[in-house]
Enzyme design. Structure first.
Site, mmCIF file in Angstrom:
data_model
loop_
_atom_site.group_PDB
_atom_site.id
_atom_site.type_symbol
_atom_site.label_atom_id
_atom_site.label_comp_id
_atom_site.label_asym_id
_atom_site.label_seq_id
_atom_site.Cartn_x
_atom_site.Cartn_y
_atom_site.Cartn_z
ATOM 1 N N GLU A 27 -12.314 -21.075 19.727
ATOM 2 C CA GLU A 27 -12.884 -22.533 20.128
ATOM 3 C C GLU A 27 -14.641 -22.098 21.215
ATOM 4 O O GLU A 27 -14.431 -21.358 22.385
ATOM 5 C CB GLU A 27 -12.153 -22.910 21.018
ATOM 6 C CG GLU A 27 -11.965 -24.308 21.966
ATOM 7 C CD GLU A 27 -10.789 -24.353 22.768
ATOM 8 O OE1 GLU A 27 -10.681 -24.126 23.296
ATOM 9 O OE2 GLU A 27 -11.221 -25.284 24.051
ATOM 10 N N LYS B 92 -11.781 -46.235 14.001
ATOM 11 C CA LYS B 92 -13.252 -46.285 13.492
ATOM 12 C C LYS B 92 -13.386 -45.081 12.290
ATOM 13 O O LYS B 92 -13.280 -44.222 13.761
ATOM 14 C CB LYS B 92 -13.951 -46.317 14.629
ATOM 15 C CG LYS B 92 -14.137 -48.387 14.165
ATOM 16 C CD LYS B 92 -14.383 -49.355 13.411
ATOM 17 C CE LYS B 92 -14.325 -50.905 13.334
ATOM 18 N NZ LYS B 92 -14.637 -51.135 12.116
ATOM 19 N N THR B 93 -14.286 -45.054 11.608
ATOM 20 C CA THR B 93 -14.579 -43.545 11.291
ATOM 21 C C THR B 93 -15.846 -43.060 11.766
ATOM 22 O O THR B 93 -15.737 -42.018 11.310
ATOM 23 C CB THR B 93 -14.566 -43.650 9.437
ATOM 24 O OG1 THR B 93 -15.104 -44.233 8.929
ATOM 25 C CG2 THR B 93 -12.556 -43.918 9.321
ATOM 26 N N GLY C 125 -4.079 -22.216 46.936
ATOM 27 C CA GLY C 125 -4.985 -23.158 47.029
ATOM 28 C C GLY C 125 -6.105 -22.186 47.792
ATOM 29 O O GLY C 125 -5.533 -21.236 48.205
ATOM 30 N N CYS D 209 1.582 -18.158 46.493
ATOM 31 C CA CYS D 209 0.511 -17.846 46.927
ATOM 32 C C CYS D 209 0.286 -18.558 47.727
ATOM 33 O O CYS D 209 0.467 -17.463 49.483
ATOM 34 C CB CYS D 209 -0.645 -17.665 45.342
ATOM 35 S SG CYS D 209 -1.988 -16.035 46.246
ATOM 36 N N MET E 244 3.212 -19.023 49.693
ATOM 37 C CA MET E 244 3.600 -18.176 50.651
ATOM 38 C C MET E 244 3.112 -17.735 52.057
ATOM 39 O O MET E 244 4.253 -17.699 53.079
ATOM 40 C CB MET E 244 4.238 -16.922 49.710
ATOM 41 C CG MET E 244 4.591 -16.126 50.242
ATOM 42 S SD MET E 244 3.900 -13.805 49.995
ATOM 43 C CE MET E 244 2.973 -13.970 51.517
ATOM 44 N N HIS F 192 1.582 -15.126 40.895
ATOM 45 C CA HIS F 192 1.339 -16.225 40.669
ATOM 46 C C HIS F 192 2.130 -16.809 39.529
ATOM 47 O O HIS F 192 2.099 -16.685 38.411
ATOM 48 C CB HIS F 192 -0.153 -17.072 40.090
ATOM 49 C CG HIS F 192 -1.362 -17.473 41.145
ATOM 50 N ND1 HIS F 192 -1.404 -18.397 41.139
ATOM 51 C CD2 HIS F 192 -1.563 -16.685 41.906
ATOM 52 C CE1 HIS F 192 -1.912 -19.343 42.508
ATOM 53 N NE2 HIS F 192 -1.776 -17.523 43.199
ATOM 54 N N GLU G 136 3.190 -18.631 37.211
ATOM 55 C CA GLU G 136 3.231 -19.665 36.381
ATOM 56 C C GLU G 136 1.988 -19.640 35.017
ATOM 57 O O GLU G 136 2.710 -19.495 34.121
ATOM 58 C CB GLU G 136 2.685 -20.772 37.013
ATOM 59 C CG GLU G 136 0.524 -20.990 37.527
ATOM 60 C CD GLU G 136 1.642 -20.731 39.171
ATOM 61 O OE1 GLU G 136 1.979 -19.731 39.794
ATOM 62 O OE2 GLU G 136 0.089 -20.491 39.732
HETATM 63 N N1 GLN Z 1 -6.321 -18.518 49.417
HETATM 64 C C1 GLN Z 1 -5.408 -17.365 50.005
HETATM 65 C C2 GLN Z 1 -6.317 -16.450 50.031
HETATM 66 O O1 GLN Z 1 -7.225 -16.037 49.530
HETATM 67 C C3 GLN Z 1 -4.232 -18.063 48.503
HETATM 68 C C4 GLN Z 1 -5.340 -18.158 47.384
HETATM 69 C C5 GLN Z 1 -4.411 -18.567 45.963
HETATM 70 O O2 GLN Z 1 -3.083 -19.297 46.670
HETATM 71 N N2 GLN Z 1 -4.502 -18.630 45.285
HETATM 72 O O3 GLN Z 1 -5.581 -15.041 50.102
#
Ligand code: GLN
Length: 539
Positions: free
Chosen positions: A139, A186-187, A351, A378, A381, A514, A516
């Site tokens: 891609e 519209k093409t 974050g 992360c 926690m 993570h 997810e």
């Molecule tokens: N900021 C935190 C660290 O650097 C957590 C990172 C995150 O949530 N991916 O450890």
């Protein structure tokens, strides 16, 4: 020999090229073909690791620790293929490699140029990333006509010439807008986009036309005529309620048969039973639950892409309709807890940086005190550890050194030296580069019996993906444990805290990794399912 399918986009961005690439991969995989996927990104950053999710969307982490484009997440959710460092290349990475080689003197005597040096580098990376599978889907990010993507388009054009028609196919994705007042589609934008692609030397074999309304056969014929594509190869990707219906939609119009014919593939019949089952389950969800995600990066659906998907997979696989509500962590700092009212469960996601952290801590206190199922990922926690230290252990102003370098109680801190999964010692300190110096990728985590995390995974050891710089500070382990914090997951040698839980709470779990990134719609993910079920079954 690997056969290549190149996917380009035209007219506008955000047409869902990644979903089409992933869906096509999934259909072809069901025909017993082995698949690899590559994303080429035209920006100059070496990787998206240092880009804000609000701008670029989530940073997806591969098992081998590459920080990559979120489309790789789609590939892994649709196809049984683990992407890697060789699955995402940016202009920055390509130039970086060429420049390093130039400094070593490997091009001695020649003038280093976009053609052939940059394009050759792109081609050799595509070949490496194909991993000799039957089919490699590539891609190309951006939109045809952008200055930035030209070297990539030129490289895939050259590959077409080198390999010939039996080995290479081009799919172009465009937008077919619907003009409401005229009640017409519209093409023309599609015609222009194909013209642009042809001016660079590529004639697409297949067009995938994204539209709001179904494109009639008559309009498909018109598009075919003007773009020199066969009418049956004009495929309509009409808006659907759920992205996991796209494989069914594309197959119903014969996309995979056209590819099989064009590339002369011998393979078995398509079987999309798993997607049909998923669709049925999704259409028959009974109970409704609400989950609040305490977020700080705007453009939520993109910034928290894998998280969104993982929660939805868990919902479908547990028979519940999950309503996700994003709460701005900074707003929570200023306001009372009314934003959290009616939360069936609370998630504090990952974050970086201190913005919004006090709002996240406030939400965790609320979840802990009101017995609301909680999942901290992360940073989530780490914030749960800070909240527990401050409000249960009375360590006033406890913090992570990420947010307060001089905190008296650094319950989360920088570990400067650690042993990684492969047995090599890794280092970092406050002067390390920001890019690429985190604990990244798959790491082993050992789980304690009789814990929520063990009951979810039902195994003693799991591999999950990491992306962080800071860790639970072991100097505080005993004190926090004495006050009721359970450490239910540790790194393989026991030195790093991976999972925390609480005594006397229905379901409270923070993980340093993570989960997810490894959730798939068909199989779900044990941890998200356990979390969603704890909300579903809450009395
Ligand atoms: N900021 C935190 C660290 O650097 C957590 C990172 C995150 O949530 N991916 O450890």
């Amino acid at each position: 020999m690997t056969k290549y399918i190149f996917i380009t986009g035209g007219v506008v961005s955000s047409l869902g090229k990644g979903i089409v690439a992933a869906s096509l991969g999934s259909i072809l995989e069901s025909r017993n073909l082995s698949i690899s996927v590559i994303k080429l990104d035209p920006y100059i950053n070496v990787d998206p690791g240092t880009m804000s999710p609000s701008q670029h969307g989530e940073v997806f982490v591969t098992y081998d620790g590459a920080e990559t484009d979120l489309d790789l997440g789609h590939y892994e959710r649709f196809i049984n293929y683990k992407t890697s460092k060789s699955s995402n290349y940016t202009t920055g990475q390509i130039y970086d490699k060429v420049l390093k080689r130039e400094r070593k003197g490997e091009y001695l005597g020649s003038t280093v140029q976009v053609i052939p040096h940059i394009t050759d580098e792109i081609i050799s990376n595509i070949k490496r990333g194909s991993f000799e599978k039957d089919i490699c889907i590539v891609e190309i990010g951006g939109t045809v006509g952008d200055i930035e993507s030209l070297p990539f388009i030129e490289a895939i054009r050259q590959m077409g010439v080198e390999y010939g028609k039996d080995l290479v196919s081009y799919i172009h994705l465009t937008l077919v807008p619907f003009i409401r007042v005229a009640n017409e589609i519209k093409t023309k934008p599609t015609q222009h986009s194909v013209k642009e692609l042809r001016s660079i030397g590529i004639q697409p074999d297949i067009l995938v036309c994204r539209s709001e309304k179904i494109i009639s056969n008559q309009d498909k014929k018109k598009i075919a005529l003007f773009t020199n594509v066969e009418a049956k190869a004009v495929i309509n990707s009409v808006d659907v309620d759920d992205i996991y219906e796209v494989p069914l939609l594309l197959h119903s119009q014969g996309l995979d048969n056209i590819i099989v014919e064009k590339l002369n593939l011998s393979c078995k019949k398509t079987s999309l039973e798993a997607w049909k089952k998923y669709k049925d389950k999704r259409n028959n969800l009974k109970k409704k639950i609400s989950i609040k995600i305490i977020a700080k990066y705007g453009n939520y659906s993109e910034s928290y892409k894998s998280l969104n998907e993982a929660v939805r997979h868990a919902g479908v696989n547990s028979g519940v309709n999950v309503e996700i509500d994003y709460v701005d962590a900074e707003k929570l700092e200023e306001k009372d807890n009314s934003l959290l009212e009616n939360a069936g469960g609370i998630i504090v996601p990952g974050g970086f940086g201190g913005r919004g952290i006090e709002g996240k801590i406030k939400a965790i206190k609320y979840a802990r005190e009101k017995n609301i199922p909680f999942l901290g990922i992360c940073l989530g926690m780490q914030a749960a550890v800070i909240e527990f230290a401050r409000n249960v252990c009375n360590l006033d102003n406890a913090n992570s050194t990420e947010f307060d370098k001089n905190t008296e109680y650094p319950v989360i801190g920088l570990i400067e030296e650690w042993l990684d999964n492969t047995g090599s010692i890794e280092y970092r300190d406050i002067n390390s580069n920001i890019g690429g110096t985190m604990r990244l990728g798959e790491q082993e985590c050992m789980l304690e019996k009789d814990s929520n995390v063990f009951n979810a995974y039902k195994t003693k050891s799991v591999l999950e993906r990491h992306r962080h710089r800071y860790e639970f500070n072991n100097e505080f382990r005993e004190l926090l444990k004495k006050n009721g914090l359970i450490i239910s997951g540790k790194s393989f040698d026991g030195t790093l805290v991976e999972v925390i839980e609480l005594e006397n709470h229905p379901w409270f779990l923070g993980c340093q990794f993570h989960p997810e990134f490894t959730s798939k719609p068909i199989n779900g993910h044990p941890l998200f399912e356990a979390f969603v079920k704890s909300i579903r079954d809450y009395k």
